[in-house]
Enzyme design. Structure first.
Site, PDB file in Angstrom:
ATOM      1  N   ASP A  45       0.838  -1.201   0.000  1.00 55.06           N
ATOM      2  CA  ASP A  45       0.000   0.000   0.000  1.00 55.06           C
ATOM      3  C   ASP A  45       0.881   1.263   0.000  1.00 55.06           C
ATOM      4  OD1 ASP A  45      -2.959   0.965   0.479  1.00 55.06           O
ATOM      5  OD2 ASP A  45      -1.843   1.924   2.090  1.00 55.06           O
ATOM      6  N   TYR A  85      -1.012  11.783   2.397  1.00 50.33           N
ATOM      7  CA  TYR A  85      -1.895  12.050   1.253  1.00 50.33           C
ATOM      8  C   TYR A  85      -1.837  13.523   0.843  1.00 50.33           C
ATOM      9  CZ  TYR A  85      -3.914   7.415   1.933  1.00 50.33           C
ATOM     10  OH  TYR A  85      -4.085   6.050   2.042  1.00 50.33           O
ATOM     11  N   HIS A 127      -7.087  -6.566  -1.159  1.00 49.54           N
ATOM     12  CA  HIS A 127      -6.027  -5.581  -1.007  1.00 49.54           C
ATOM     13  C   HIS A 127      -5.028  -5.939   0.097  1.00 49.54           C
ATOM     14  CE1 HIS A 127      -4.214  -1.603  -1.218  1.00 49.54           C
ATOM     15  NE2 HIS A 127      -4.378  -1.447   0.087  1.00 49.54           N
TER      16      HIS A 127
END
Length: 293
Positions: A106, A214, A270
């Protein structure tokens, strides 16, 4: 606190002076295997791999800056990709090594790709799970609107304070759902294991560091395509909610021929390091066998 996972320690980083928390096992058993987690995770995401590989590797799972007991500067500018890559370099050198096997998932995968480009001499092999280099991701998303929509949360996370508010509402219900959803979450996650992820986010300011990753994502837009050359094992879940399968081919097209071994794993989502550790370990042992011979 399970001793089978290793010992807890802290490392003072040479460049930033920040203190990172890590869990380590198998020291002296072989090469350094360094694990980089994603969001909303921490070192504990690697519990299966820490147990599996400590017999032949010195396994170290870090809490990246902003996560867990690691130092978490408040300022958004403290979470640029460049600074995060220097952290990884300082961890490898600070542990007394000149190279490592880098294993990443990730957000950790995004960092690992960039690290292998900018610090190639420090990475002997890479194992990347569910994550693309940012330049590939940007290019692919611009041409595949469906991937753009899968990543809609990234745009929400650009805002100040509101994402922290939303993610912490109703006792972190959004994060709980992401981690435990019966179709898209981590199967068989116990209440205690869930708590191991949520506890640090529930501390004052616990979400701000992770969300600041982010908030720095689009600073370097658009990115130049880079050639990828580090020998890499790439594992991808066929049913990944957040990332399309087409990204695997897009990554392959950037690679020096013969350096990438990629597998799309049927039926998996995921969270492969936690949902399907046995399958992941089989691929990893085969990929790393010649390092151990």
């Amino acid at each position: 606190s399970d001793p089978s996972l290793g010992e807890h320690g802290f490392l003072n980083l040479q460049s930033s002076g920040l203190r990172l928390h890590y869990v380590s096992a198998g020291q002296g058993k072989g090469p350094l295997m360094l694990f980089l987690h994603g969001f909303p995770e921490n070192w504990f995401s690697w519990r299966y791999q820490l147990r599996e590989f400590q017999s032949r590797f010195h396994v170290v799972a870090v809490d990246l800056r902003g996560y867990g007991p690691s130092d978490a500067p408040r300022d958004v500018d403290c979470y640029t990709i460049d600074l995060l890559l220097v952290d990884i370099k300082d961890v490898i050198l600070g542990l007394g090594y000149s190279k490592c096997v880098l294993v990443a998932h990730d957000w950790g995968a995004l960092l690992a790709w960039h690290f292998s480009i900018y610090y190639p001499s420090l990475v002997e092999r890479m194992v990347v799970v569910s994550g693309a280099p940012m330049s590939v991701y940007q290019d692919y998303s611009l041409h595949h609107i469906s991937q753009f929509f899968r990543s809609h949360y990234m745009f929400l996370f650009q805002l100040p304070w509101l994402p922290e508010k939303l993610l912490s509402m109703s006792d972190f219900q959004i994060l709980k759902t992401a981690l435990t959803h019966h179709k898209t979450g981590i199967p068989r996650l116990t209440p205690n294991e869930l708590e191991a992820f949520l506890y640090n986010f529930s501390q004052p300011g616990g979400l701000t560091g992770p969300l600041n990753y982010y908030r720095n994502l689009f600073r370097n837009f658009p990115l130049e395509p880079q050639e990828l050359a580090t020998p890499t094992l790439l594992l991808w879940g066929e049913k990944d909610t957040y990332l399309e399968q087409g990204l695997v081919e897009a990554i392959s097209s950037r690679f020096v021929p013969g350096r990438l071994e990629a597998h799309i794993l049927p039926g998996m989502g995921h969270w492969i390091p936690q949902s399907n550790p046995q399958e992941m370990h089989q691929y990893m042992w085969a990929f790393l066998q010649d390092l151990l011979d």
